[in-house]
Design a protein around this motif. Structure first.
Motif, PDB file in Angstrom:
ATOM      1  N   PRO A  38      39.512  36.394  38.869  1.00  0.00           N
ATOM      2  CA  PRO A  38      40.977  36.511  38.262  1.00  0.00           C
ATOM      3  C   PRO A  38      41.315  37.929  38.034  1.00  0.00           C
ATOM      4  N   VAL A  39      40.170  38.937  37.968  1.00  0.00           N
ATOM      5  CA  VAL A  39      40.752  40.327  37.743  1.00  0.00           C
ATOM      6  C   VAL A  39      41.169  40.918  39.279  1.00  0.00           C
ATOM      7  N   ALA A  40      40.426  40.373  40.252  1.00  0.00           N
ATOM      8  CA  ALA A  40      40.795  40.663  41.738  1.00  0.00           C
ATOM      9  C   ALA A  40      42.383  40.069  42.068  1.00  0.00           C
ATOM     10  N   GLU A  41      42.450  38.892  41.622  1.00  0.00           N
ATOM     11  CA  GLU A  41      43.692  38.309  41.916  1.00  0.00           C
ATOM     12  C   GLU A  41      45.119  39.113  41.238  1.00  0.00           C
ATOM     13  N   ASN A  42      44.968  39.543  40.209  1.00  0.00           N
ATOM     14  CA  ASN A  42      45.729  39.946  39.093  1.00  0.00           C
ATOM     15  C   ASN A  42      46.024  41.484  39.284  1.00  0.00           C
ATOM     16  N   LEU A  43      44.781  42.407  39.567  1.00  0.00           N
ATOM     17  CA  LEU A  43      45.032  43.723  39.367  1.00  0.00           C
ATOM     18  C   LEU A  43      44.310  44.108  40.769  1.00  0.00           C
ATOM     19  N   GLY A  44      44.051  43.568  41.638  1.00  0.00           N
ATOM     20  CA  GLY A  44      43.282  44.133  42.696  1.00  0.00           C
ATOM     21  C   GLY A  44      41.703  44.430  42.493  1.00  0.00           C
ATOM     22  N   SER A  45      41.181  44.955  43.750  1.00  0.00           N
ATOM     23  CA  SER A  45      39.777  45.336  43.731  1.00  0.00           C
ATOM     24  C   SER A  45      39.687  46.938  43.758  1.00  0.00           C
ATOM     25  N   PHE A  46      38.619  47.286  43.317  1.00  0.00           N
ATOM     26  CA  PHE A  46      38.467  48.789  43.300  1.00  0.00           C
ATOM     27  C   PHE A  46      37.271  49.002  43.926  1.00  0.00           C
ATOM     28  N   THR A  47      37.147  50.216  44.824  1.00  0.00           N
ATOM     29  CA  THR A  47      35.809  50.536  45.455  1.00  0.00           C
ATOM     30  C   THR A  47      35.406  51.861  44.643  1.00  0.00           C
TER      31      THR A  47
END
Length: 221
Positions: free
Chosen positions: A169-178
């Motif tokens: 849900p976080v990746a879908e709404n805010l995107g991923s972080f590396t």
């Protein structure tokens, strides 16, 4: 406005004591109990000793952490921290963190603050004795604690943010972080242990910062 609301909330937590006697500090309690004292001049012209006793692991009955206030060794009041106990000439403010006490101060009606004196037998008292006897060593330990926490913050937080960003849900709404840092499991464990030790050392001196000492994730009242 918010400070006044917090003060009123802390004052409402206070309940009257039951008059039982203050137990002396036992040798096996250094990291499970904090005991602080202050001598205050009262209207009768005499100085009386006010003591704050906090069982950091929680009460045996229900596991709740409570601050108990004693006057000359007699139980006067009790509250869940953060609390503000009214006393002659001001209030005694008590707050805890995940590592111990973060506040144990007398705040006078004039706004002047005085930190309560740790009981000599307590861990805080032993740390204060080290500071009196070896001020340079004490200062060095304090600086190392801050350095360890800064390193843990810089290296650890990006890794935590990366893990959180992978939740669907976080990746879908805010995107991923590396994260720019990727430590081994052993290194992360060592970093965590170091941060725990450093924050505990700071708690023994009643030092606390919301970012360095866990308030960012634990939340503050």
């Amino acid at each position: 406005m918010f400070a006044d609301w917090n003060d009123r909330r802390a004052a409402r937590r206070v309940k009257p004591g039951d008059g039982h006697a203050l137990q002396r500090f036992r040798w096996w309690q250094p990291f499970s109990r904090s005991l602080l004292h202050i001598s205050l001049l009262e209207q009768d012209g005499q100085r009386h000793t006010w003591s704050v006793d906090v069982r950091l692991g929680g009460d045996s009955s229900d596991g709740e952490v409570r601050a108990r206030l004693y006057r000359d060794g007699v139980h006067h009041a009790v509250a869940r921290p953060p609390a503000a106990f009214p006393v002659p000439g001001g209030a005694i403010e008590v707050a805890t963190s995940g590592y111990g006490l973060r506040r144990g101060h007398f705040v006078g009606d004039d706004g002047v603050e005085r930190q309560l004196t740790p009981d000599p037998a307590s861990a805080e008292g032993r740390r204060a004795r080290l500071e009196r006897r070896h001020p340079l060593l004490s200062r060095g330990i304090g600086l190392v604690s801050v350095a360890v926490l800064l390193v843990a913050l810089v290296l650890g937080v990006p890794q935590i943010v990366e893990e959180v960003s992978r939740i669907p849900p976080v990746a879908e709404n805010l995107g991923s972080f590396t994260s720019p840092f990727h430590l081994s499991v052993g290194s992360n464990i060592a970093l965590t242990v170091g941060a725990l030790v450093a924050s505990t050392e700071r708690a023994l001196r009643l030092r606390y910062h919301w970012l360095l000492d866990g308030g960012l994730f634990d939340g503050e009242e």
